[in-house]
Design a protein around this motif. Structure first.
Motif, PDB file in Angstrom:
ATOM      1  N   ARG A  21      -3.517   3.617  -1.576  1.00  0.00           N
ATOM      2  CA  ARG A  21      -3.741   3.049  -2.762  1.00  0.00           C
ATOM      3  C   ARG A  21      -2.922   1.704  -2.669  1.00  0.00           C
ATOM      4  O   ARG A  21      -1.794   1.281  -2.098  1.00  0.00           O
ATOM      5  N   ARG A  22      -3.407   0.361  -3.192  1.00  0.00           N
ATOM      6  CA  ARG A  22      -2.978  -0.625  -3.168  1.00  0.00           C
ATOM      7  C   ARG A  22      -2.369  -1.346  -4.552  1.00  0.00           C
ATOM      8  O   ARG A  22      -3.209  -1.184  -5.340  1.00  0.00           O
TER       9      ARG A  22
ATOM     10  N   ASP B 172      -4.883   3.360 -12.559  1.00  0.00           N
ATOM     11  CA  ASP B 172      -5.572   2.078 -11.849  1.00  0.00           C
ATOM     12  C   ASP B 172      -4.984   0.923 -12.586  1.00  0.00           C
ATOM     13  O   ASP B 172      -5.396  -0.291 -12.101  1.00  0.00           O
TER      14      ASP B 172
ATOM     15  N   GLU C 175      -1.231   6.618  -9.281  1.00  0.00           N
ATOM     16  CA  GLU C 175      -2.482   7.278  -9.586  1.00  0.00           C
ATOM     17  C   GLU C 175      -3.165   6.278 -10.930  1.00  0.00           C
ATOM     18  O   GLU C 175      -4.334   6.391 -11.011  1.00  0.00           O
TER      19      GLU C 175
ATOM     20  N   PHE D 248      -4.204   9.655   1.161  1.00  0.00           N
ATOM     21  CA  PHE D 248      -4.684   8.717   0.186  1.00  0.00           C
ATOM     22  C   PHE D 248      -4.210   7.398   0.189  1.00  0.00           C
ATOM     23  O   PHE D 248      -2.809   7.204   0.157  1.00  0.00           O
TER      24      PHE D 248
ATOM     25  N   VAL E 288      -9.552   7.074   1.458  1.00  0.00           N
ATOM     26  CA  VAL E 288      -9.213   8.400   1.605  1.00  0.00           C
ATOM     27  C   VAL E 288      -9.493   8.781   2.968  1.00  0.00           C
ATOM     28  O   VAL E 288     -10.509   8.467   3.394  1.00  0.00           O
TER      29      VAL E 288
ATOM     30  N   HIS F  35       0.878  -1.274   0.066  1.00  0.00           N
ATOM     31  CA  HIS F  35       0.073  -0.025   0.117  1.00  0.00           C
ATOM     32  C   HIS F  35       0.955   1.374   0.144  1.00  0.00           C
ATOM     33  O   HIS F  35       2.071   1.160   0.692  1.00  0.00           O
TER      34      HIS F  35
ATOM     35  N   GLU G 147      -4.989   0.092  -7.110  1.00  0.00           N
ATOM     36  CA  GLU G 147      -6.250   0.341  -6.998  1.00  0.00           C
ATOM     37  C   GLU G 147      -6.633   1.503  -5.798  1.00  0.00           C
ATOM     38  O   GLU G 147      -5.804   1.354  -4.695  1.00  0.00           O
ATOM     39  N   LYS G 148      -7.778   2.149  -5.803  1.00  0.00           N
ATOM     40  CA  LYS G 148      -7.778   3.232  -4.572  1.00  0.00           C
ATOM     41  C   LYS G 148      -8.502   2.260  -3.351  1.00  0.00           C
ATOM     42  O   LYS G 148      -9.410   1.366  -3.712  1.00  0.00           O
ATOM     43  N   THR G 149      -7.834   2.555  -2.205  1.00  0.00           N
ATOM     44  CA  THR G 149      -8.255   1.711  -1.128  1.00  0.00           C
ATOM     45  C   THR G 149      -9.158   2.708  -0.111  1.00  0.00           C
ATOM     46  O   THR G 149     -10.271   2.155   0.379  1.00  0.00           O
TER      47      THR G 149
ATOM     48  N   ASN H 180       0.668   5.357   0.945  1.00  0.00           N
ATOM     49  CA  ASN H 180       0.057   6.394   1.765  1.00  0.00           C
ATOM     50  C   ASN H 180       0.762   7.653   1.265  1.00  0.00           C
ATOM     51  O   ASN H 180       1.958   7.716   1.313  1.00  0.00           O
TER      52      ASN H 180
END
Length: 115
Positions: free
Chosen positions: A98-99, A77, A75, A96, A85, A54, A81-83, A56
């Motif tokens: 993201r994984r 995709d 950013e 933010f 906010v 992940h 992937e968005k995890t 951060n």
């Protein structure tokens, strides 16, 4: 992370990284990915170990200006992937998460620049 104890052995089963606006007090085990080689190494480590990875980061504008290539990849995709906010008291303090999508780096066009 599976536990809040930074010294717990379970901390080694997940990789996290910070790009900018470090949250060291929240995640002292986070890797620094301020250079492209460090960022690529973290994704490759996730692929080799099978550990989830992940990222951060905060302050989107500063991240985009200071680390344009790394920011674009985080950013994207196709790679991440968005995890979550995590909202701050002010929008500039939002975080933010993201994984990384395991294996997605294999066929990804890596930018030439350092950041």
């Amino acid at each position: 992370r599976p536990t809040l104890d930074p010294f717990d052995s379970m901390q080694k089963s997940i990789l996290t990284a910070r790009l900018n606006a470090p949250a060291r007090s929240y995640d002292p085990n986070a890797l620094s990915i301020a250079t492209m080689p460090d960022f690529l190494a973290a994704m490759r480590l996730a692929d080799e170990t099978g550990y989830p990875f992940h990222v951060n980061y905060g302050n989107l504008h500063a991240a985009a200006v200071d680390y344009p290539n790394i920011f674009r990849m985080i950013e994207d995709d196709a790679l991440f992937e968005k995890t979550a906010v995590l909202r701050g008291l002010d929008p500039s303090l939002d975080r933010f998460i993201r994984r990384y999508r395991p294996g997605s780096l294999t066929h990804y066009p890596i930018p030439d620049a350092d950041n």
